[in-house]
Design a protein around this motif. Structure first.
Motif, PDB file in Angstrom:
ATOM      1  N   LEU A   1       0.845  -1.194   0.000  1.00  0.00           N
ATOM      2  CA  LEU A   1       0.000   0.000   0.000  1.00  0.00           C
ATOM      3  C   LEU A   1       0.878   1.242   0.000  1.00  0.00           C
ATOM      4  N   VAL A   2       0.602   2.152  -0.911  1.00  0.00           N
ATOM      5  CA  VAL A   2       1.329   3.417  -1.001  1.00  0.00           C
ATOM      6  C   VAL A   2       0.366   4.547  -0.666  1.00  0.00           C
ATOM      7  N   VAL A   3       0.638   5.255   0.428  1.00  0.00           N
ATOM      8  CA  VAL A   3      -0.233   6.343   0.884  1.00  0.00           C
ATOM      9  C   VAL A   3       0.536   7.650   0.794  1.00  0.00           C
ATOM     10  N   ARG A   4      -0.055   8.639   0.161  1.00  0.00           N
ATOM     11  CA  ARG A   4       0.532   9.972   0.084  1.00  0.00           C
ATOM     12  C   ARG A   4      -0.193  10.870   1.099  1.00  0.00           C
ATOM     13  N   PRO A   5       0.402  11.116   2.280  1.00  0.00           N
ATOM     14  CA  PRO A   5      -0.282  11.920   3.313  1.00  0.00           C
ATOM     15  C   PRO A   5      -0.689  13.292   2.820  1.00  0.00           C
ATOM     16  N   GLU A   6       0.174  13.924   2.005  1.00  0.00           N
ATOM     17  CA  GLU A   6      -0.154  15.257   1.514  1.00  0.00           C
ATOM     18  C   GLU A   6      -1.392  15.232   0.625  1.00  0.00           C
ATOM     19  N   LEU A   7      -1.569  14.145  -0.116  1.00  0.00           N
ATOM     20  CA  LEU A   7      -2.743  14.021  -0.976  1.00  0.00           C
ATOM     21  C   LEU A   7      -4.009  13.847  -0.139  1.00  0.00           C
ATOM     22  N   ILE A   8      -3.914  13.055   0.919  1.00  0.00           N
ATOM     23  CA  ILE A   8      -5.060  12.835   1.807  1.00  0.00           C
ATOM     24  C   ILE A   8      -5.461  14.128   2.486  1.00  0.00           C
ATOM     25  N   LEU A   9      -4.471  14.868   2.994  1.00  0.00           N
ATOM     26  CA  LEU A   9      -4.763  16.141   3.672  1.00  0.00           C
ATOM     27  C   LEU A   9      -5.360  17.154   2.694  1.00  0.00           C
ATOM     28  N   THR A  10      -4.847  17.151   1.460  1.00  0.00           N
ATOM     29  CA  THR A  10      -5.402  18.058   0.444  1.00  0.00           C
ATOM     30  C   THR A  10      -6.851  17.720   0.153  1.00  0.00           C
ATOM     31  N   CYS A  11      -7.158  16.422   0.074  1.00  0.00           N
ATOM     32  CA  CYS A  11      -8.534  15.980  -0.190  1.00  0.00           C
ATOM     33  C   CYS A  11      -9.467  16.420   0.932  1.00  0.00           C
ATOM     34  N   ILE A  12      -9.031  16.216   2.190  1.00  0.00           N
ATOM     35  CA  ILE A  12      -9.866  16.613   3.327  1.00  0.00           C
ATOM     36  C   ILE A  12     -10.057  18.120   3.339  1.00  0.00           C
ATOM     37  N   GLY A  13      -8.959  18.862   3.107  1.00  0.00           N
ATOM     38  CA  GLY A  13      -9.058  20.322   3.074  1.00  0.00           C
ATOM     39  C   GLY A  13      -9.970  20.814   1.968  1.00  0.00           C
ATOM     40  N   PHE A  14      -9.884  20.180   0.803  1.00  0.00           N
ATOM     41  CA  PHE A  14     -10.738  20.562  -0.322  1.00  0.00           C
ATOM     42  C   PHE A  14     -12.205  20.289  -0.004  1.00  0.00           C
ATOM     43  N   SER A  15     -12.460  19.148   0.625  1.00  0.00           N
ATOM     44  CA  SER A  15     -13.831  18.798   0.974  1.00  0.00           C
ATOM     45  C   SER A  15     -14.431  19.791   1.966  1.00  0.00           C
ATOM     46  N   VAL A  16     -13.659  20.119   3.007  1.00  0.00           N
ATOM     47  CA  VAL A  16     -14.146  21.094   3.993  1.00  0.00           C
ATOM     48  C   VAL A  16     -14.324  22.464   3.344  1.00  0.00           C
ATOM     49  N   GLY A  17     -13.391  22.800   2.455  1.00  0.00           N
ATOM     50  CA  GLY A  17     -13.514  24.077   1.747  1.00  0.00           C
ATOM     51  C   GLY A  17     -14.767  24.140   0.895  1.00  0.00           C
ATOM     52  N   ILE A  18     -15.073  23.027   0.205  1.00  0.00           N
ATOM     53  CA  ILE A  18     -16.302  22.965  -0.598  1.00  0.00           C
ATOM     54  C   ILE A  18     -17.517  23.174   0.293  1.00  0.00           C
ATOM     55  N   GLY A  19     -17.514  22.518   1.468  1.00  0.00           N
ATOM     56  CA  GLY A  19     -18.640  22.669   2.391  1.00  0.00           C
ATOM     57  C   GLY A  19     -18.818  24.091   2.844  1.00  0.00           C
ATOM     58  N   VAL A  20     -17.704  24.762   3.143  1.00  0.00           N
ATOM     59  CA  VAL A  20     -17.774  26.160   3.597  1.00  0.00           C
ATOM     60  C   VAL A  20     -18.276  27.064   2.480  1.00  0.00           C
ATOM     61  N   VAL A  21     -17.737  26.848   1.259  1.00  0.00           N
ATOM     62  CA  VAL A  21     -18.136  27.689   0.126  1.00  0.00           C
ATOM     63  C   VAL A  21     -19.630  27.581  -0.133  1.00  0.00           C
ATOM     64  N   PHE A  22     -20.157  26.341  -0.133  1.00  0.00           N
ATOM     65  CA  PHE A  22     -21.575  26.155  -0.406  1.00  0.00           C
ATOM     66  C   PHE A  22     -22.438  26.453   0.814  1.00  0.00           C
TER      67      PHE A  22
END
Length: 394
Positions: free
Chosen positions: A353-374
């Protein structure tokens, strides 16, 4: 602020099923994004490792047209003596049927030199590799890939067994003197119909049986201080100059082709991730719809809060916290689900398994950002309600 957070969580619990569906939408979108990204990274790393393990990593010199140009001992000695070349070995290749068990199978037969280990990735696990005596005597000996041994005898050590090679329509018997783990096992397991098993014989033996007087290619290991592409181009120029022609020989950098394949996989993963990201935006629209309904349902409540001193800022922050809570919960659960599914899949196919922590954090941040924007518009609409009109609402 703490009171506003408590109030936001309580408001979400009023409509449990509706909140659950909204969080589920975010969860599915984030899980899809994480799963696609993780699978892409795992596949890219696995293919890079496997291609290197297949023994085709490095620079090769080969004729542009095998009918008009040849590679022989003269070209081999010229390449070996060139500055920047650490080692060079001739390779003769033949795709043919072999029979090591009850049923024949397709295999890629490599005719190699005694020093092939220096250039080709070969790790002996039983027996020995091809030696100089085998080359000098054109001996009928071979080294097989571990996957061939496992498929035929269900064990890896088959040193001493006989293998029949179908060369030119006739079967020739070879003795197994070694078994190697040369890589490619994952790819062969997943797409075995497209990637054949490997078998290694002395190049002199294969040339004798096929009637080839020349090599198919010369594999080169370049010294660490030299650029592989530059050395390959210089060798091509030298060989072309000897034949007083242009375009007779060419250089292939398998590492560069591997990088191009890796870039292609990155593009495919990126496109699929964008598609998953679009579903995340759609889930954000769902958050906006839910929050607009919440504002309508709680109009009188908002009027009471504003009448007893709640500021426009307090109301807006309360609704934004609700949207952030929905997005954050959905993101965390979706990330856990996506990684869990990816981990299970990697375990089943025997990959790391290859996990990119920065990618996971970016995904979570993007999701929360989408929620705030909408969530800004419903929060702003709630904050701008006039107390008198809100209190008049039934």
């Amino acid at each position: 602020m703490f009171d506003l957070m408590i109030a936001s969580v309580k408001n979400l619990s009023r409509k449990k099923f509706r909140s659950f569906l909204t969080i589920l939408a975010i969860c599915i979108s984030v899980a899809s994004f994480v799963l696609i990204s993780t699978i892409g990274n795992v596949g890219k790393d696995a293919i890079e490792t496997e291609l290197s393990g297949l023994g085709i990593d490095g620079v090769s010199i080969l004729p542009e047209n095998k009918d008009t140009a040849k590679l022989g001992d003269a070209q081999l000695q010229e390449i070996k003596s060139y500055e920047g070349v650490s080692s060079a070995v001739p390779i003769v290749m033949q795709y043919s049927s072999i029979q090591i068990g009850p049923e024949p199978t397709q295999s890629l037969i490599w005719g190699i030199d005694a020093g092939a280990k220096q250039v080709i990735s070969l790790t002996p696990i039983h027996g020995r590799l091809i030696n100089r005596f085998d080359i000098a005597t054109s001996a009928n000996v071979c080294v097989v890939d571990e996957s061939v041994a496992q498929a035929s005898y269900h064990r890896s050590n088959i040193v001493g067994k006989k293998v029949k090679l179908n060369i030119g329509g006739s079967w020739e018997s070879f003795e197994v003197v070694g078994v190697v783990s040369s890589g490619g096992n994952i790819l062969q397991g997943m797409v075995g119909n497209y990637i054949p098993s490997f078998l290694y014989v002395p190049y002199s033996s294969l040339s004798r049986l096929t009637g080839k007087a020349s090599f198919d290619r010369i594999a080169i290991k370049v010294q660490e201080d030299y650029d592989a592409d530059a050395v390959g181009d210089e060798l091509v120029a030298v060989l072309n100059q000897q034949t007083d022609t242009t375009g007779t020989y060419k250089s292939e950098n398998i590492s560069q082709q591997k990088e191009q394949l890796s870039n292609l996989l990155s593009i495919i993963t990126g496109v699929l991730s964008v598609i998953a990201g679009i579903s995340l935006v759609v889930a954000g629209l769902g958050i906006m719809t839910v929050m607009m309904s919440s504002v309508t349902e709680r109009t009188r409540e908002i009027g009471i809060k504003k009448a007893i001193g709640a500021s426009r800022r307090n109301i807006m922050i309360e609704f934004l916290i609700e949207t952030m809570t929905i997005s954050l919960l959905g993101s965390l659960i979706g990330t856990a689900v996506g990684l869990g599914v990816a981990m299970m899949g990697c375990f089943l196919v025997g990959m790391d398994l290859v996990v990119r922590p920065e990618l996971i954090l970016t995904c979570i941040g993007f999701s929360v950002g989408i929620g705030v924007v909408f969530g800004v518009y419903p929060a702003s609409k709630a904050a701008n309600l006039k107390p008198v009109e809100a209190l008049r609402n039934e």
